[in-house]
Design an enzyme around this catalytic site. Structure first.
Site, PDB file in Angstrom:
ATOM      1  CG  MET A  27      28.598  16.063  23.601  1.00 35.89           C
ATOM      2  SD  MET A  27      27.591  14.617  23.273  1.00 35.89           S
ATOM      3  CE  MET A  27      25.990  15.335  23.069  1.00 35.89           C
ATOM      4  N   GLY A  28      30.364  20.111  21.441  1.00 38.03           N
ATOM      5  CA  GLY A  28      30.484  21.065  20.349  1.00 38.03           C
ATOM      6  C   GLY A  28      29.175  21.770  20.032  1.00 38.03           C
ATOM      7  CE1 TYR A  29      26.000  23.891  14.595  1.00 32.89           C
ATOM      8  CE2 TYR A  29      24.195  24.425  16.075  1.00 32.89           C
ATOM      9  CZ  TYR A  29      24.782  24.486  14.819  1.00 32.89           C
ATOM     10  OH  TYR A  29      24.147  25.137  13.798  1.00 32.89           O
ATOM     11  CG  LEU A  30      31.273  25.235  21.495  1.00 35.75           C
ATOM     12  CD1 LEU A  30      32.631  25.888  21.773  1.00 35.75           C
ATOM     13  CD2 LEU A  30      30.958  24.180  22.555  1.00 35.75           C
ATOM     14  N   GLY A  33      25.582  29.130  26.543  1.00 29.63           N
ATOM     15  CA  GLY A  33      25.617  28.290  27.749  1.00 29.63           C
ATOM     16  C   GLY A  33      27.010  27.717  27.948  1.00 29.63           C
ATOM     17  CG  HIS A  34      28.569  24.844  25.171  1.00 29.36           C
ATOM     18  ND1 HIS A  34      27.719  24.929  24.096  1.00 29.36           N
ATOM     19  CD2 HIS A  34      28.473  23.565  25.631  1.00 29.36           C
ATOM     20  CE1 HIS A  34      27.150  23.757  23.889  1.00 29.36           C
ATOM     21  NE2 HIS A  34      27.576  22.908  24.816  1.00 29.36           N
ATOM     22  CD  GLN A 145      20.700  22.671  38.157  1.00 29.82           C
ATOM     23  OE1 GLN A 145      21.768  22.304  38.638  1.00 29.82           O
ATOM     24  NE2 GLN A 145      19.552  22.039  38.388  1.00 29.82           N
ATOM     25  CB  SER A 182      19.464  22.914  24.068  1.00 29.45           C
ATOM     26  OG  SER A 182      19.645  21.647  23.458  1.00 29.45           O
TER      27      SER A 182
END
Ligand code: PAF
Length: 290
Positions: A27-30, A33-34, A145, A182
């Protein structure tokens, strides 16, 4: 790196990619983690694609859809720097055209935990992820996870609907003080950011109690709850000690159990979990075509 917003354009670009394709839905705003998912896909697949779409149907009416953080130019620059081949950035009307009326409900595993606190959330997640799988036809799809129940729901959906792909689950990436990365961490004011470590601290306390021999799930939940209660800026939504596949609450705990928690820090709702296996991180794969 190629980008598309129309579905036809995405399909045409996808068809130019020969060999295996890994998909990283976002959902963007990377954050890191992404990017860890992107790197895993790059290591395992011939090509890597990503989607950036703030999916409105997984937000409840009182949730943060309108203020969800967005920064498309930065996201695209990060993905390009990682060597991603293809990015889909659809608008809501592309994913949900007028008169859209088909939804995917994964019944049992959507109900507890996040499902009980976020009505309709997993219906939105399962529907958009199925649409992403149809649009990209990836060989592997990568999820964190950190969203443990989302992984269980998507795995069930992929199995039930015979998506011929592998779901790859990658470890939670954390800040030095344990806070799980997050996009919603961006909402935290400085004092809330300090308080937000309570999620990790509560999970560590429960894990330590388990390692010291505690097997009573009620007592392990109480340990997490009392750690949260001791943090003035935190308010518990739930603590759970559940089976990792059914997500049903346990009475007595074995290795492999899932400890998960949801906490409000001011106006920000955060979740975290440990899968009680070797540590707080685990990497698993599931083939939806099995
Ligand atoms: O985990 C997320 O960012 C979202 O739930 C997902 C999987 C991209 C679906 O919108």
């Amino acid at each position: 790196m190629k980008t598309a917003s129309a579905l036809r354009e995405l399909r045409d670009l996808r068809n130019t990619l020969k060999g295996t394709l890994g998909l990283v839905p976002t959902m963007g705003y990377l954050h890191e983690g992404h990017l860890s998912l992107v790197r895993r896909s790059k290591a395992e697949c011939d090509h890597t694609a990503a989607s950036i779409f703030v999916n409105p149907t997984q937000f409840g009416p009182s949730e943060d859809l309108s203020r969800y953080p967005r920064d498309m130019p930065r996201d695209l620059a990060l993905l390009e720097a990682e060597g991603v081949d293809l990015v889909w950035t659809p608008t809501p009307d592309v994913v949900y055209p007028p008169d859209f009326q088909t939804w995917i409900t994964v019944e049992k595993v959507s109900q507890p935990l996040e499902g009980a606190h976020r009505q309709g959330h997993f219906r939105g997640v399962a529907t958009v992820v199925a649409k992403l799988f149809n649009a990209f036809t990836p060989d592997r799809a990568y999820f964190g996870q950190k969203d443990a129940q989302q992984v269980v729901v998507i795995r069930q959906m992929a199995r039930d609907l015979n998506f011929p792909l592998e779901i790859v689950v990658c470890p939670t990436v954390r800040e030095d003080d344990g806070l799980a990365l997050s996009s919603r961490n961006a909402y935290l004011k400085p004092d809330e950011r300090k308080a937000a470590t309570v999620l990790y601290r509560a999970l560590i306390c429960a894990q330590e109690a388990f390692e010291a021999g505690e097997r009573d799930a009620g007592r392990l939940r109480a340990i997490m709850s009392s750690t949260i209660a001791a943090e003035p800026l935190a308010r518990e939504d739930y603590v759970s000690v559940a089976g990792p596949e059914t997500l049903a609450e346990l009475d007595s705990v074995e290795r492999g159990a899932l400890f998960s928690i949801a906490v409000r820090i001011g106006a920000t709702r955060l979740i975290d979990n440990f899968l009680l296996e070797t540590s707080n991180s685990k990497s698993q794969t599931f083939n939806g075509d099995e």
